[in-house]
Structures are given as structure tokens and as C-alpha cells.
Design an enzyme around this catalytic site. Structure first.
Site, PDB file in Angstrom:
ATOM      1  N   ASP A  39     -84.984  -1.553 100.157  1.00 42.64           N
ATOM      2  CA  ASP A  39     -84.077  -0.516  99.632  1.00 42.64           C
ATOM      3  C   ASP A  39     -82.762  -0.575 100.402  1.00 42.64           C
ATOM      4  OD1 ASP A  39     -82.958   2.118  98.727  1.00 42.64           O
ATOM      5  OD2 ASP A  39     -84.967   2.402  97.953  1.00 42.64           O
ATOM      6  N   ASP A  65     -79.738  -4.646  99.710  1.00 44.57           N
ATOM      7  CA  ASP A  65     -78.911  -4.224  98.590  1.00 44.57           C
ATOM      8  C   ASP A  65     -79.067  -5.302  97.519  1.00 44.57           C
ATOM      9  OD1 ASP A  65     -76.832  -3.776  96.749  1.00 44.57           O
ATOM     10  OD2 ASP A  65     -75.557  -2.888  98.294  1.00 44.57           O
ATOM     11  N   VAL A  66     -79.571  -4.930  96.354  1.00 40.60           N
ATOM     12  CA  VAL A  66     -79.850  -5.949  95.331  1.00 40.60           C
ATOM     13  C   VAL A  66     -78.576  -6.628  94.803  1.00 40.60           C
ATOM     14  CG1 VAL A  66     -82.048  -4.905  94.627  1.00 40.60           C
ATOM     15  CG2 VAL A  66     -79.939  -4.297  93.394  1.00 40.60           C
ATOM     16  N   ASN A  88     -87.325  -2.604  90.657  1.00 47.26           N
ATOM     17  CA  ASN A  88     -87.275  -1.174  90.343  1.00 47.26           C
ATOM     18  C   ASN A  88     -85.923  -0.532  90.681  1.00 47.26           C
ATOM     19  OD1 ASN A  88     -88.472   1.730  90.233  1.00 47.26           O
ATOM     20  ND2 ASN A  88     -87.722   1.529  92.345  1.00 47.26           N
ATOM     21  N   TYR A 150     -75.653   2.921  81.112  1.00 45.03           N
ATOM     22  CA  TYR A 150     -77.062   2.867  81.546  1.00 45.03           C
ATOM     23  C   TYR A 150     -77.939   2.334  80.414  1.00 45.03           C
ATOM     24  CZ  TYR A 150     -81.561   4.590  83.384  1.00 45.03           C
ATOM     25  OH  TYR A 150     -82.861   4.693  83.834  1.00 45.03           O
ATOM     26  N   LYS A 154     -80.183  -1.126  80.499  1.00 36.84           N
ATOM     27  CA  LYS A 154     -81.642  -1.142  80.342  1.00 36.84           C
ATOM     28  C   LYS A 154     -82.059  -1.946  79.101  1.00 36.84           C
ATOM     29  CE  LYS A 154     -82.775   1.204  84.030  1.00 36.84           C
ATOM     30  NZ  LYS A 154     -83.547   0.581  85.113  1.00 36.84           N
ATOM     31  N   THR A 185     -88.217  12.518  89.821  1.00 37.25           N
ATOM     32  CA  THR A 185     -87.902  11.832  91.086  1.00 37.25           C
ATOM     33  C   THR A 185     -86.545  12.347  91.559  1.00 37.25           C
ATOM     34  OG1 THR A 185     -86.561  10.042  90.172  1.00 37.25           O
ATOM     35  CG2 THR A 185     -88.965   9.720  90.119  1.00 37.25           C
TER      36      THR A 185
HETATM   37  P1  NAP Z   1     -84.492   7.063  92.687  1.00 35.30           P
HETATM   38  O1  NAP Z   1     -85.388   8.136  93.161  1.00 35.30           O
HETATM   39  O2  NAP Z   1     -83.014   7.291  92.685  1.00 35.30           O
HETATM   40  O3  NAP Z   1     -84.819   5.733  93.508  1.00 35.30           O
HETATM   41  C1  NAP Z   1     -84.071   4.569  93.329  1.00 35.30           C
HETATM   42  C2  NAP Z   1     -83.946   3.863  94.656  1.00 35.30           C
HETATM   43  O4  NAP Z   1     -83.149   2.675  94.434  1.00 35.30           O
HETATM   44  C3  NAP Z   1     -83.208   4.716  95.691  1.00 35.30           C
HETATM   45  O5  NAP Z   1     -83.885   4.673  96.931  1.00 35.30           O
HETATM   46  C4  NAP Z   1     -81.851   4.042  95.752  1.00 35.30           C
HETATM   47  O6  NAP Z   1     -81.224   4.151  97.005  1.00 35.30           O
HETATM   48  C5  NAP Z   1     -82.209   2.596  95.480  1.00 35.30           C
HETATM   49  N1  NAP Z   1     -81.044   1.807  95.153  1.00 35.30           N
HETATM   50  C6  NAP Z   1     -79.903   2.218  94.522  1.00 35.30           C
HETATM   51  N2  NAP Z   1     -79.020   1.227  94.506  1.00 35.30           N
HETATM   52  C7  NAP Z   1     -79.593   0.162  95.132  1.00 35.30           C
HETATM   53  C8  NAP Z   1     -79.176  -1.142  95.439  1.00 35.30           C
HETATM   54  N3  NAP Z   1     -77.937  -1.561  95.144  1.00 35.30           N
HETATM   55  N4  NAP Z   1     -80.029  -1.960  96.099  1.00 35.30           N
HETATM   56  C9  NAP Z   1     -81.240  -1.547  96.448  1.00 35.30           C
HETATM   57  N5  NAP Z   1     -81.708  -0.312  96.202  1.00 35.30           N
HETATM   58  C10 NAP Z   1     -80.886   0.535  95.541  1.00 35.30           C
HETATM   59  O7  NAP Z   1     -84.837   6.632  91.204  1.00 35.30           O
HETATM   60  P2  NAP Z   1     -86.216   6.579  90.375  1.00 35.30           P
HETATM   61  O8  NAP Z   1     -86.215   7.724  89.462  1.00 35.30           O
HETATM   62  O9  NAP Z   1     -87.358   6.338  91.282  1.00 35.30           O
HETATM   63  O10 NAP Z   1     -85.889   5.298  89.493  1.00 35.30           O
HETATM   64  C11 NAP Z   1     -86.403   4.011  89.764  1.00 35.30           C
HETATM   65  C12 NAP Z   1     -86.164   3.135  88.543  1.00 35.30           C
HETATM   66  O11 NAP Z   1     -86.749   3.766  87.390  1.00 35.30           O
HETATM   67  C13 NAP Z   1     -84.688   2.924  88.205  1.00 35.30           C
HETATM   68  O12 NAP Z   1     -84.495   1.596  87.760  1.00 35.30           O
HETATM   69  C14 NAP Z   1     -84.436   3.912  87.068  1.00 35.30           C
HETATM   70  O13 NAP Z   1     -83.390   3.498  86.208  1.00 35.30           O
HETATM   71  C15 NAP Z   1     -85.784   3.844  86.371  1.00 35.30           C
HETATM   72  N6  NAP Z   1     -86.042   5.024  85.524  1.00 35.30           N
HETATM   73  C16 NAP Z   1     -86.171   6.268  86.078  1.00 35.30           C
HETATM   74  C17 NAP Z   1     -86.405   7.358  85.239  1.00 35.30           C
HETATM   75  C18 NAP Z   1     -86.563   8.761  85.768  1.00 35.30           C
HETATM   76  O14 NAP Z   1     -86.585   9.704  84.934  1.00 35.30           O
HETATM   77  N7  NAP Z   1     -86.719   8.980  87.069  1.00 35.30           N
HETATM   78  C19 NAP Z   1     -86.496   7.164  83.853  1.00 35.30           C
HETATM   79  C20 NAP Z   1     -86.356   5.886  83.343  1.00 35.30           C
HETATM   80  C21 NAP Z   1     -86.134   4.818  84.186  1.00 35.30           C
HETATM   81  P3  NAP Z   1     -80.164   5.371  97.294  1.00 35.30           P
HETATM   82  O15 NAP Z   1     -80.989   6.392  97.989  1.00 35.30           O
HETATM   83  O16 NAP Z   1     -79.136   4.777  98.166  1.00 35.30           O
HETATM   84  O17 NAP Z   1     -79.633   5.801  95.970  1.00 35.30           O
END
Ligand code: NAP
Length: 247
Positions: A39, A65-66, A88, A150, A154, A185
Site C-alpha cells: 500500500d 505506490d502502484v 485491489n 471512475y 473500471k 469501507t
Molecule cells: P479504500 O478503503 O480507500 O482502500 C484503498 C487502499 O488503496 C487505500 O489504503 C489507499 O491508500 C490505497 N491506494 C490508493 N492509491 C494507491 C496507490 N497509488 N498505490 C497503492 N495503493 C493505493 O478502498 P476500498 O473500498 O477498500 O476499495 C478497494 C478497491 O475496491 C478499489 O479498487 C475500489 O475502486 C474498489 N471498489 C470499492 C467499492 C466500495 O464501495 N468500497 C465498490 C466498488 C469497487 P490511501 O490510504 O493513501 O488512500
């Protein structure tokens, strides 16, 4: 899947400090996989330490950082083996199309798509048959209002998943995507309790998703015993994508 069947396998999970990535890392470690949590967020070290404590050392942390291609390549090259790649890490924000800029699109694509491609490419080079790549898409790929950048990123994840699945199937490497609905989340941190309740009430199952709902599906697709599914997008959204007829 028992811990024994997964023993010796190594998984890399991006964006694993919290949310869906953390739950996925927890679940894979519980299944017996050694998990490398990555992360940009510094909390990834604590996250890995917590899993390691509960799961007999089966977790470690790396800052990543991806968007950093060289760091992604070095991480994958430096592991003893790579069996599972869970892409992810992702960002989300809300902006009407009239206010969106090309820079908004590039930022979204760099993290949600290009980083995914770089890691999938690096992991595929290291994987043997029974390798698994799981990409986290979103139900939003079907279309949604106020975040076209977004949605487009996706939808591109879905295209990438299908293309990689075809290319890698002859080597026994399977590539699938999971498309979550609304999952509770930190990505929803800006939503009020009322907004969350309203959102929950419009889900056919009557609740928001939990990170574990996605982690369970990722673990299923990551398992070497799931070996006849590839190039699919599995919606895990409590039935929301069904639409539903009223009246
Ligand atoms: P989250 O709680 O925001 O977790 C995402 C993690 O990715 C955070 O720790 C974030 O770090 C990290 N991140 C951001 N930019 C990055 C980078 N450049 N390199 C490496 N890590 C990075 O989100 P989540 O809800 O668990 O979502 C995870 C995945 O599920 C995402 O792809 C999201 O689009 C997808 N998704 C989520 C939902 C939902 O409702 N939650 C719905 C559909 C899809 P920071 O703390 O620095 O931001």
C-alpha cells in the site's frame, strides 16, 4: 480450501492497508497463503503485523505506490515466487462530467488501471500454472452518474481482465475480476450515517456490503482448485445490478 492445500503459495495484494484489500489479505492468510500486503498508506505495516500475529507469521508489508513501475517490477522480482496477484488498489471521487479534466482521467487511470496492468504483467512473468490474477473492478463499470472517470477506468479493468485471461489461459494462469457493489469501507468516509442508511435501503439484500463479502469471492477465485473460470466479472453487489421491476 484448507490451509494445507494453499501452503507454500504466495499472494501479493495491493491497497491492503485497509478496506477490501485488508480483508482479502486476512482471508488469504487464513487459507494458508503467505500474503505480501502492499500500500502507499503507512498503516500497511500495522495491518500486516496484525495478520501475522493471528496467522502464524503468514503476512508481511511493503510500501508500494502502484504508479511506480520500477518499484512494482522490483517488488515482484524480489519475491521467491508469486502465485496470486490481487490488484485491489484504487481511488474514487465524485465530479460531474462538465467539471472533469483530462488530468482527473489520467490520475484515475494511472492508479486504477495502469498500475494493475504493470503488476499483472510482472506477476504473470513469474507465475507457473495455477497462477491466479484477481482484479478489483466495480459494479460502476455498468454505468453510473457523476464519476465518468471512475466508471471508464473500471470498464477498462474489465477489458484488461478479459484480454489477459485469453493470453494467459494456455499457461494455466487464470484471470478474473470481482465487481463490488457498495461496500462499507473508508472509501465511503465522506458519507453521513443517513446517506449510508438510505443507500443500504436500496440494496435488494437490505444492507451495504462488507469487505469480507469481496474477500470471500477473491479467495475463491485465487484458489488453485478453482480452475475452470477465467475472464469473468463476478458481481458481488447484493443484487443491486439486477435493477428490479416495480409496479
Ligand atoms: P479504500 O478503503 O480507500 O482502500 C484503498 C487502499 O488503496 C487505500 O489504503 C489507499 O491508500 C490505497 N491506494 C490508493 N492509491 C494507491 C496507490 N497509488 N498505490 C497503492 N495503493 C493505493 O478502498 P476500498 O473500498 O477498500 O476499495 C478497494 C478497491 O475496491 C478499489 O479498487 C475500489 O475502486 C474498489 N471498489 C470499492 C467499492 C466500495 O464501495 N468500497 C465498490 C466498488 C469497487 P490511501 O490510504 O493513501 O488512500
Amino acid at each position: 480450501m484448507t490451509g494445507q492445500q494453499q501452503a507454500g503459495r504466495i499472494a501479493v495484494v495491493t491497497g491492503a492497508a485497509r478496506g477490501i484489500g485488508f480483508a482479502t489479505a486476512q482471508r488469504l492468510a487464513a487459507d494458508g497463503v503467505h500474503v505480501v500486503l502492499t500500500d502507499v498508506d503507512g498503516h500497511v505495516e500495522e495491518a500486516a503485523a496484525a495478520i501475522s500475529r493471528d496467522q502464524g507469521g503468514r503476512a508481511e508489508a511493503r510500501r508500494l505506490d502502484v504508479r511506480d513501475e520500477a518499484a512494482c517490477e522490483a517488488l515482484i522480482a524480489g519475491l521467491p515466487r508469486v502465485d496470486v496477484m490481487v490488484n485491489n488498489a484504487g481511488i474514487f471521487d465524485v465530479k460531474r462530467t462538465e467539471d472533469l479534466t483530462p488530468e482527473d482521467f489520467r490520475r484515475m487511470y494511472d492508479i486504477n488501471l495502469v498500475g494493475m496492468f504493470v503488476l499483472a504483467r510482472a506477476a504473470a512473468r513469474r507465475m507457473s500454472a495455477s497462477g491466479r490474477i484477481v482484479n478489483i473492478a466495480s459494479r460502476a463499470y455498468l454505468g453510473a452518474v457523476d464519476y465518468a472517470h471512475y466508471v471508464a477506468s473500471k470498464a477498462a479493468v474489465v477489458g484488461l481482465t478479459r484480454a489477459l485471461a485469453l493470453e494467459l489461459a494456455p499457461r494455466g494462469i487464470l484471470v478474473n475480476a470481482v465487481a463490488p457493489g457498495v461496500i462499507d469501507t473508508p472509501i465511503l468516509a465522506a458519507w453521513s450515517d443517513e446517506a449510508r442508511a438510505r443507500l443500504a435501503s436500496v440494496q435488494p439484500v437490505g444492507r451495504l456490503g462488507r469487505p469480507e463479502d469481496i474477500a470471500n469471492m477473491v479467495a475463491f477465485l485465487a484458489s488453485p482448485t478453482t480452475d475452470f473460470i477465467t475472464g469473468q466479472v463476478i458481481l458481488v453487489d447484493g443484487g443491486r445490478s439486477l435493477g428490479g421491476l416495480t409496479g
